[in-house]
Design a protein around this motif. Structure first.
Motif, mmCIF file in Angstrom:
data_model
loop_
_atom_site.group_PDB
_atom_site.id
_atom_site.type_symbol
_atom_site.label_atom_id
_atom_site.label_comp_id
_atom_site.label_asym_id
_atom_site.label_seq_id
_atom_site.Cartn_x
_atom_site.Cartn_y
_atom_site.Cartn_z
ATOM 1 N N UNK A 168 9.933 20.495 -40.511
ATOM 2 C CA UNK A 168 10.795 19.771 -39.590
ATOM 3 C C UNK A 168 10.140 19.625 -38.316
ATOM 4 N N UNK A 169 9.899 21.018 -37.891
ATOM 5 C CA UNK A 169 8.887 21.247 -36.734
ATOM 6 C C UNK A 169 7.777 20.401 -36.658
ATOM 7 N N UNK A 170 6.868 20.316 -37.531
ATOM 8 C CA UNK A 170 5.940 19.554 -37.750
ATOM 9 C C UNK A 170 6.169 18.049 -37.189
ATOM 10 N N UNK A 171 7.270 17.518 -37.812
ATOM 11 C CA UNK A 171 7.617 15.897 -37.529
ATOM 12 C C UNK A 171 8.327 16.053 -36.307
ATOM 13 N N UNK A 172 8.952 16.813 -35.718
ATOM 14 C CA UNK A 172 9.363 16.910 -34.454
ATOM 15 C C UNK A 172 8.450 16.751 -33.209
ATOM 16 N N UNK A 173 7.275 17.667 -33.675
ATOM 17 C CA UNK A 173 6.296 17.875 -32.762
ATOM 18 C C UNK A 173 5.493 16.477 -32.458
ATOM 19 N N UNK A 174 5.707 15.581 -33.508
ATOM 20 C CA UNK A 174 4.899 14.285 -33.365
ATOM 21 C C UNK A 174 5.770 13.299 -32.238
ATOM 22 N N UNK A 175 6.899 13.688 -31.959
ATOM 23 C CA UNK A 175 7.673 12.882 -30.763
ATOM 24 C C UNK A 175 7.313 13.053 -29.715
ATOM 25 N N UNK A 176 6.177 12.746 -29.115
ATOM 26 C CA UNK A 176 5.848 13.119 -27.912
ATOM 27 C C UNK A 176 5.862 12.019 -26.820
ATOM 28 N N UNK A 177 5.827 10.624 -27.229
ATOM 29 C CA UNK A 177 5.976 9.493 -26.503
ATOM 30 C C UNK A 177 7.260 9.190 -25.949
ATOM 31 N N UNK A 178 7.361 8.342 -24.771
ATOM 32 C CA UNK A 178 8.432 7.739 -24.358
ATOM 33 C C UNK A 178 9.560 8.865 -23.741
ATOM 34 N N UNK A 179 10.341 8.295 -22.824
ATOM 35 C CA UNK A 179 11.272 9.213 -22.212
ATOM 36 C C UNK A 179 12.638 9.128 -22.866
ATOM 37 N N UNK A 180 12.708 8.412 -23.854
ATOM 38 C CA UNK A 180 14.184 8.106 -24.512
ATOM 39 C C UNK A 180 14.533 8.989 -25.614
ATOM 40 N N UNK A 181 15.434 10.103 -25.487
ATOM 41 C CA UNK A 181 15.496 10.878 -26.482
ATOM 42 C C UNK A 181 16.650 10.556 -27.272
ATOM 43 N N UNK A 182 17.286 9.557 -27.399
ATOM 44 C CA UNK A 182 18.599 9.009 -27.937
ATOM 45 C C UNK A 182 18.252 9.366 -29.519
ATOM 46 N N UNK A 183 17.172 8.790 -29.845
ATOM 47 C CA UNK A 183 16.842 9.051 -31.291
ATOM 48 C C UNK A 183 16.359 10.307 -31.893
ATOM 49 N N UNK A 184 15.744 11.030 -31.020
ATOM 50 C CA UNK A 184 15.528 12.333 -31.190
ATOM 51 C C UNK A 184 16.555 13.369 -31.177
ATOM 52 N N UNK A 185 17.644 12.916 -30.156
ATOM 53 C CA UNK A 185 18.905 13.793 -30.405
ATOM 54 C C UNK A 185 19.560 13.541 -31.537
ATOM 55 N N UNK A 186 19.893 12.250 -31.865
ATOM 56 C CA UNK A 186 20.440 11.852 -33.185
ATOM 57 C C UNK A 186 19.991 12.590 -34.268
ATOM 58 N N UNK A 187 18.645 12.749 -34.592
ATOM 59 C CA UNK A 187 18.046 13.508 -35.643
ATOM 60 C C UNK A 187 18.229 14.907 -35.313
ATOM 61 N N UNK A 188 18.191 15.472 -34.249
ATOM 62 C CA UNK A 188 18.450 16.989 -34.164
ATOM 63 C C UNK A 188 19.914 17.230 -34.567
ATOM 64 N N UNK A 189 20.756 16.316 -34.088
ATOM 65 C CA UNK A 189 22.446 16.354 -34.473
ATOM 66 C C UNK A 189 22.563 16.286 -35.940
ATOM 67 N N UNK A 190 21.782 15.328 -36.498
ATOM 68 C CA UNK A 190 22.173 15.230 -38.052
ATOM 69 C C UNK A 190 21.240 16.606 -38.801
ATOM 70 N N UNK A 191 20.371 17.080 -38.221
ATOM 71 C CA UNK A 191 19.617 18.344 -38.792
ATOM 72 C C UNK A 191 20.668 19.486 -38.703
ATOM 73 N N UNK A 192 21.143 19.444 -37.535
ATOM 74 C CA UNK A 192 21.874 20.719 -37.269
ATOM 75 C C UNK A 192 23.353 20.616 -38.177
ATOM 76 N N UNK A 193 23.903 19.327 -38.083
ATOM 77 C CA UNK A 193 25.022 19.156 -38.940
ATOM 78 C C UNK A 193 25.004 19.582 -40.419
#
Length: 781
Positions: free
Chosen positions: A351-376
């Motif tokens: 999961x950390x390897x995949x999250x490390x690939x999220x470098x571009x763009x300033x929009x965090x909405x998709x990343x936060x949704x992914x982290x939310x589901x991962x945490x849930x």
């Protein structure tokens, strides 16, 4: 009037108090009525049996208990005119008729109710008479039935005991029949694959066969059942080891094997080994998606696959293990926790390897949704396997990603600021290359300020998604405290403002005597930008940050005053460097104009040198440029002849000529000594004095540097008569135009006076030009 006549006679006034028990009974009733009113929460006057409004002892109160009609009539006759008496009579007659009508209506209604109640009571008497007869017959019948029942029970007593014995024998025979048929039943269940039914049969007969195993017949049945059970256990193990079925089927196999008495320790190891194989397959599929050749899936899709595949499988394994091997105790729980900790660590690494690939763009909405589901998704295994620490590890990953995103946004703000500076450089350079007028500095400043502020707001909005209420991890202590105070406020906003100030200050350290490649206009713009940040922007941005991120952390933060002081110091350094750069540019022209000229063989001056005109033009351009961003400033009162005054820079030589004869009889006076003595009594000029944030202070600093450079260059040259006169003409020209740019015109006079005085000292034949001729040449030039 009829109502009045119905009252007591004249002999009984309101003050009379009748005696006897007949008079005391109504008083007791009123007291009891008052107590009831007090119990139900009525007013104190009402609780005492009195109305709350008028006096209850008033004999003229129609509604009072002590009403006296004679007193009431006397009062009416005394106080009311005839018309009002007639109206009162009419009103009282109308009220009497209304009361009579209400009374008749009430009587009729109560009479009808009384008739209805009488009829109802009559019917009830008839119905109860019939009911009594029926109850008597029922009692007689019950007595007969009781008698018959007693006789039947006595007759069938012997037969009942024999039937009970026969029923017991029948049940025993059925059990024996089940035991004798048990081997065939077990064989048939095994052949049909009904393993659960076979285990239930074996469980029902195990205790009986164990109890009566000393009997040969039961011993034989037990041996046959053990052979069949061994074959059943072998088939169940084979089915379990094949691993083709899912987790519920394998859990069922383990449950049946445990019911057959297989060793729990061995089954526990095999169960975890098979579960490891399935979960590792899920991890391999996730790792394959992160390979270099296929494009990486969407981060939300990746976390969904991991949550439904690996995390869901881990939950099933944990639930089944705890249900099957609950008897293992702490040792079994620790074995399961180590199993989950190992595989969970590998999943977190993916999961950390995949999250490390999220470098571009300033929009965090998709990343936060992914982290939310991962945490849930990890809540359930975190609750089931508290000792494994999966929920804590997931929270640490989310916090680490949040910190990385803060750093990413900080880099984005820095890059945006550098991009704005690049745009300003291009905007300042492009018109100059094309031969056009450059853009206004005020417009460029507004564009840079608005662009940076919009980037700051966008970054705040992007990181604010981590603290949204609907996000599962937003209630964690880190996101309620440290993330807001140390991460967003200090790390992102304060860090960017300090980085911006450091970047701006780096332009003050650029090499080269002309300030390197940094345009002076950029220095001026940055100084005004930092000053605007000190006055308003820093306070606004930090207030906006504190409002959006409610800080619940007590960690120390940078005060607004400290940050404003840093911004002001940066603005001061930039403005001071701007003064030095512009002063060096003009000084370079003046130095070259002095060093490249042969002042001994110079012809008699006829006009002002071009370099002096260029100096005035450049100073005027700088004045316009600074005026676009800074206010005018405060000047000293100007003398009335500042622009028309004949330049008296040669007054030093005149003074020398005036004072020298007085010393010639005794000893000749050295002109250098006389000049140095005069400097002792003149006002000292600080060339590099602090620059204030206004146009006058900036221009004063530039002109002081320029004229000081001119003075030092003149001191290193030797001048002829016409060279001295040319310096005199040039300085007078500068005086005509430069005095209006400085705070104190005497400053220009003193510096230019020193320039010409130094030229006179360096001249073997100092013959100055007449002031009128100097004025004519300067006006013509």
């Amino acid at each position: 009037m009829a109502a009045a006549a119905a009252g007591p006679g004249p002999g009984s006034g309101p003050g009379d108090s009748p005696e006897g028990p007949e008079a005391e009974a109504p008083e007791r009733r009123r007291k009891a009525h008052g107590m009831l009113k007090l119990y139900y929460g009525l007013s104190e006057g009402e609780a005492a049996g009195r109305p709350a409004g008028p006096d209850p002892l008033d004999p003229t109160d129609l509604n009072g208990a002590h009403f006296d009609p004679e007193v009431y009539l006397d009062k009416l006759r005394r106080e009311c005119p005839l018309a009002q008496l007639m109206d009162s009579e009419t009103d009282m007659v109308r009220q009497i008729r209304a009361l009579d009508s209400d009374m008749q209506t009430l009587v009729y209604e109560n009479y009808n109710k009384f008739i209805s109640a009488t009829d109802t009571i009559r019917k009830m008497k008839n119905d109860f008479r019939k009911m009594e007869d029926e109850m008597d017959r029922l009692a007689t019948n019950m007595a007969v039935i009781t008698d018959f029942s007693a006789r039947i029970s006595a007759t069938l007593q012997d037969r009942h005991e024999r039937i009970t014995k026969l029923a017991g024998v029948h049940a025993l025979l059925r059990k024996l029949q089940f035991l004798f048929e048990l081997p065939s039943r077990l064989t048939k269940c095994v052949e049909l694959g009904a393993y659960g039914q076979a285990v239930r049969y074996q469980g029902r007969a195990r205790a009986v066969l164990q109890q009566y195993q000393h009997l040969p017949s039961f011993r034989a049945i037990q041996d046959d059942c053990q052979v069949i059970t061994a074959r059943l256990a072998q088939q169940l193990r084979q089915r379990f080891r094949e691993g083709g079925s899912g987790a519920p089927e394998q859990a069922e196999c383990v449950e049946l094997l445990l019911a057959l008495g297989e060793p729990a320790e061995e089954l526990c190891e095999e169960f975890l080994a098979h579960a490891r194989g399935r979960l590792e397959e899920e991890l391999r599929s996730l790792e394959a998606e992160l390979g270099p050749s296929p494009p990486a899936p969407d981060v939300l899709e990746f976390t969904d696959r991991g949550g439904s595949g690996f995390v869901g499988g881990l939950c099933q394994v944990a639930a089944a293990y705890q249900e099957l091997f609950a008897a293992q105790g702490p040792a079994g729980a620790e074995r399961l926790a180590a199993f989950a900790r190992e595989l969970g660590g590998r999943y977190f690494a993916l999961v950390e390897r995949r999250l490390a690939q999220e470098q571009g763009g300033g929009d965090n909405s998709l990343l936060v949704r992914a982290l939310d589901r991962f945490h849930r998704r990890l809540r359930a295994p975190g609750a089931l396997l508290a000792a494994a620490g999966l929920a804590e590890a997931a929270t640490e990953i989310v916090e680490r990603v949040a910190r990385e995103r803060l750093g990413h946004h900080l880099q984005g703000l820095r890059a945006a600021f550098l991009g704005c500076l690049t745009d300003v450089r291009q905007a300042l350079a492009a018109p100059r290359l094309a031969g056009k007028e450059g853009p206004g500095l005020a417009e460029l400043l507004a564009n840079v300020a608005s662009s940076i502020l919009s980037h700051i707001k966008a970054s705040l909005a992007a990181v604010h998604l981590f603290t949204a209420k609907e996000v599962s991890f937003s209630n964690k202590p880190y996101f309620r405290g440290e993330f807001c105070s140390q991460g967003v406020r200090e790390g992102l906003i304060v860090g960017f403002i300090r980085s911006m100030c450091q970047t701006a200050q780096s332009f003050c350290d650029s090499p080269g005597e002309k300030g390197g490649a940094t345009p002076p206009a950029l220095l001026l713009l940055l100084s005004r930008l930092c000053l605007d940040y000190e006055t308003a922007t820093i306070s606004y941005v930090l207030t906006l940050t504190d409002e959006q991120f409610l800080v619940q952390d007590q960690s120390p933060v940078t005060p607004v005053s400290t940050l404003c002081a840093e911004a002001r110091e940066t603005a001061r350094r930039l403005l001071t460097h701007y003064v030095k750069v512009q002063g060096l540019v003009i000084s370079q022209m003046l130095r070259k104009s002095v060093e490249t000229r042969d002042w001994l063989s110079t012809l008699e001056p006829r006009n002002v040198r071009a370099v002096m005109k260029r100096v005035v033009e450049d100073t005027t351009a700088i004045d316009v440029q600074v005026g676009l961003l800074y206010e005018e400033g405060v000047r000293k009162a100007q003398s009335s002849d500042s622009s028309k005054r004949t330049f008296s820079v040669y007054s030093s030589s005149r003074q020398q000529g005036r004072y020298a004869p007085s010393y010639t009889p005794s000893a000749p006076m050295d002109t250098n000594l006389l000049s140095n003595i005069q400097k002792l009594f003149s006002e000292r000029i600080d060339v590099f004095s602090p620059v204030e944030f206004n146009k006058v202070s900036v221009l004063t600093g530039i002109i002081k540097i320029s004229l000081k450079t001119l003075l030092e260059c003149v001191r290193l040259r030797t001048f002829g008569r016409f060279g001295l006169q040319q310096v005199q003409v040039d300085c007078h020209f500068l005086q005509l135009y430069l005095w209006r740019f400085v705070a104190d015109e005497e400053l220009v006079h003193l510096l230019l006076d020193e320039v010409v005085a130094s030229a006179a000292l360096r001249c073997p034949d100092p013959v100055p030009m007449e002031p009128s001729v100097v004025e004519v040449i300067c006006e013509r030039g």
